[in-house]
Design a protein around this motif. Structure first.
Motif, PDB file in Angstrom:
ATOM      1  N   PHE A  29       2.059   1.967  -3.516  1.00  0.00           N
ATOM      2  CA  PHE A  29       0.848   2.783  -4.531  1.00  0.00           C
ATOM      3  C   PHE A  29       0.675   4.075  -4.037  1.00  0.00           C
ATOM      4  O   PHE A  29       0.477   4.999  -4.822  1.00  0.00           O
ATOM      5  CB  PHE A  29      -0.375   1.926  -4.164  1.00  0.00           C
ATOM      6  CG  PHE A  29      -0.442   0.853  -5.039  1.00  0.00           C
ATOM      7  CD1 PHE A  29      -0.684   0.881  -6.339  1.00  0.00           C
ATOM      8  CD2 PHE A  29      -0.369  -0.551  -4.680  1.00  0.00           C
ATOM      9  CE1 PHE A  29      -0.725  -0.183  -7.490  1.00  0.00           C
ATOM     10  CE2 PHE A  29      -0.225  -1.603  -5.632  1.00  0.00           C
ATOM     11  CZ  PHE A  29      -0.429  -1.336  -7.058  1.00  0.00           C
ATOM     12  N   ILE A  30       0.742   4.513  -2.779  1.00  0.00           N
ATOM     13  CA  ILE A  30       0.436   5.616  -2.171  1.00  0.00           C
ATOM     14  C   ILE A  30       1.622   6.664  -2.724  1.00  0.00           C
ATOM     15  O   ILE A  30       1.539   7.806  -3.369  1.00  0.00           O
ATOM     16  CB  ILE A  30       0.283   5.694  -0.687  1.00  0.00           C
ATOM     17  CG1 ILE A  30      -0.938   5.112   0.026  1.00  0.00           C
ATOM     18  CG2 ILE A  30       0.501   7.281  -0.290  1.00  0.00           C
ATOM     19  CD1 ILE A  30      -1.037   5.012   1.300  1.00  0.00           C
TER      20      ILE A  30
ATOM     21  N   PHE B 272      -7.205   7.853  -3.196  1.00  0.00           N
ATOM     22  CA  PHE B 272      -7.463   8.540  -2.095  1.00  0.00           C
ATOM     23  C   PHE B 272      -5.853   9.358  -1.952  1.00  0.00           C
ATOM     24  O   PHE B 272      -6.118  10.305  -1.439  1.00  0.00           O
ATOM     25  CB  PHE B 272      -7.167   7.431  -1.016  1.00  0.00           C
ATOM     26  CG  PHE B 272      -7.111   7.894   0.383  1.00  0.00           C
ATOM     27  CD1 PHE B 272      -8.254   8.801   0.972  1.00  0.00           C
ATOM     28  CD2 PHE B 272      -6.183   7.790   1.157  1.00  0.00           C
ATOM     29  CE1 PHE B 272      -8.236   9.039   2.163  1.00  0.00           C
ATOM     30  CE2 PHE B 272      -6.129   8.293   2.485  1.00  0.00           C
ATOM     31  CZ  PHE B 272      -7.049   8.886   3.133  1.00  0.00           C
ATOM     32  N   ALA B 273      -4.708   8.911  -2.271  1.00  0.00           N
ATOM     33  CA  ALA B 273      -3.455   9.447  -2.185  1.00  0.00           C
ATOM     34  C   ALA B 273      -3.516  10.622  -3.152  1.00  0.00           C
ATOM     35  O   ALA B 273      -3.015  11.850  -2.850  1.00  0.00           O
ATOM     36  CB  ALA B 273      -2.577   8.723  -2.351  1.00  0.00           C
TER      37      ALA B 273
ATOM     38  N   ILE C  28       0.806  -1.219  -0.040  1.00  0.00           N
ATOM     39  CA  ILE C  28       0.215  -0.064   0.088  1.00  0.00           C
ATOM     40  C   ILE C  28       1.048   1.062   0.011  1.00  0.00           C
ATOM     41  O   ILE C  28       0.554   2.268  -0.757  1.00  0.00           O
ATOM     42  CB  ILE C  28      -0.882  -0.068   1.084  1.00  0.00           C
ATOM     43  CG1 ILE C  28      -2.026  -0.950   0.922  1.00  0.00           C
ATOM     44  CG2 ILE C  28      -1.432   1.120   1.441  1.00  0.00           C
ATOM     45  CD1 ILE C  28      -2.755  -1.469   2.158  1.00  0.00           C
TER      46      ILE C  28
ATOM     47  N   ILE D  49     -10.851   4.232  -7.515  1.00  0.00           N
ATOM     48  CA  ILE D  49     -11.377   3.314  -6.449  1.00  0.00           C
ATOM     49  C   ILE D  49     -10.164   2.682  -5.571  1.00  0.00           C
ATOM     50  O   ILE D  49     -10.390   2.682  -4.390  1.00  0.00           O
ATOM     51  CB  ILE D  49     -12.255   2.537  -7.033  1.00  0.00           C
ATOM     52  CG1 ILE D  49     -13.483   3.088  -7.504  1.00  0.00           C
ATOM     53  CG2 ILE D  49     -12.657   1.198  -5.801  1.00  0.00           C
ATOM     54  CD1 ILE D  49     -14.219   3.954  -6.695  1.00  0.00           C
ATOM     55  N   PRO D  50      -9.016   2.384  -6.126  1.00  0.00           N
ATOM     56  CA  PRO D  50      -8.153   1.873  -5.635  1.00  0.00           C
ATOM     57  C   PRO D  50      -7.286   2.985  -4.648  1.00  0.00           C
ATOM     58  O   PRO D  50      -7.639   4.143  -4.782  1.00  0.00           O
ATOM     59  CB  PRO D  50      -6.912   1.197  -6.396  1.00  0.00           C
ATOM     60  CG  PRO D  50      -7.784   1.098  -7.617  1.00  0.00           C
ATOM     61  CD  PRO D  50      -8.937   2.020  -7.533  1.00  0.00           C
ATOM     62  N   ILE D  51      -6.486   2.552  -3.534  1.00  0.00           N
ATOM     63  CA  ILE D  51      -5.903   3.618  -2.846  1.00  0.00           C
ATOM     64  C   ILE D  51      -5.151   4.507  -3.322  1.00  0.00           C
ATOM     65  O   ILE D  51      -5.210   5.767  -2.907  1.00  0.00           O
ATOM     66  CB  ILE D  51      -4.930   3.091  -1.578  1.00  0.00           C
ATOM     67  CG1 ILE D  51      -4.690   3.690  -0.400  1.00  0.00           C
ATOM     68  CG2 ILE D  51      -3.467   2.521  -2.125  1.00  0.00           C
ATOM     69  CD1 ILE D  51      -5.696   3.676   0.747  1.00  0.00           C
TER      70      ILE D  51
END
Lengths: 148, 116
Positions: free
Chosen positions: A63-64, A94-95, A60, A89-91
């Protein structure tokens, strides 16, 4: 010209976007990210002999980091216009929302710009996540206490 | 097998989100919030845990897993400390993700300039 007639003509000249293709592209790109995520977890487990839980945390993090970097370089927005929900939709989404807000309001100074605007979009996810987790958690806890 | 399931599960969630955005007036902000609530709901009775066991890393990547880890940490703490454990354990599992996102976003804002 009457309004209805105008709307009719405007509809005829709208660019036609095929929704099925969008859905299919989201499916493929989202699935690809999922595949890479699982691949990374297995890579970390076998090469760095981490436990699966630690490996998924590092996955994770990767990915961020990638999402923030691509947002900074200005590439992420172009990728989103191609791959749409597959990246949101994946993290990574958000990032991206945090990094792009921080970047956009950078001119207003470190406190009132970056500091107070960073959660402008991502805040809703955190607020509703916590409120719902607290609500469902309380229900689950009460069920366990009184019925089990 | 994990790889295939990860592909299918993650792709499936993204496709559903795309359907919601295309056919209703909701924006990505609405959809991610709905998905987080949905993830927390699924983990109330350990359904999401079961999905993670089956799917592997692909289930940890979508935003639904954020809701799942919030409630998971809260319930874990609640089982030892009582009802206030829900408040203590809320960020136990998601702390890494949120902290990393804040730090990387801050560094991004320091290093890069907005393109617009």
């Amino acid at each position: 010209m009457k309004n209805t007639k105008y709307n009719h003509i405007a509809d005829l000249h709208k660019p036609k976007e095929n929704r099925l293709i969008h859905i299919f592209i989201s499916f493929l790109s989202g699935g690809f990210l999922g595949l890479v995520g699982e691949g990374l977890v297995e890579f970390f487990v076998s090469y760095f002999s981490l436990s699966r839980t630690d490996a998924s945390t590092f996955m994770i993090l990767v990915f961020i980091f990638m999402a923030s970097l691509l947002t900074g370089l200005g590439v992420f927005d172009k990728l989103v216009s191609i791959f749409r929900c597959g990246l949101l939709i994946p993290i990574t989404g958000f990032a991206h929302s945090m990094a792009s807000c921080a970047l956009d309001y950078r001119n207003e100074g470190p406190i009132y710009g970056i500091g107070s605007n960073m959660f402008k979009l991502a805040g809703s996810v955190i607020v509703y996540g916590i409120v719902s987790a607290w609500f469902f958690g309380t229900i689950r806890y009460l069920i366990e206490v009184f019925f089990l | 097998m994990y790889l295939l399931y990860s592909f299918l599960f993650c792709g499936f969630l993204c496709a559903i989100a795309q359907v919601i955005i295309d056919y209703t007036k909701l924006t990505p902000g609405h959809v991610t919030s709905i998905f987080v609530v949905f993830g927390a709901f699924l983990d109330t009775f350990n359904i999401y845990d079961w999905i993670i066991k089956k799917v592997g890393g692909g289930a940890l990547l979508p935003i639904t897993s954020f809701g799942h880890s919030l409630i998971h940490g809260a319930l874990e703490k609640a089982s030892e400390k009582g009802i206030f454990g829900l408040l203590m354990g809320m960020f136990q599992l998601t702390a890494t993700g949120i902290t990393a996102a804040i730090i990387f976003a801050f560094l991004t804002a320091l290093v890069f300039k907005s393109k617009d």
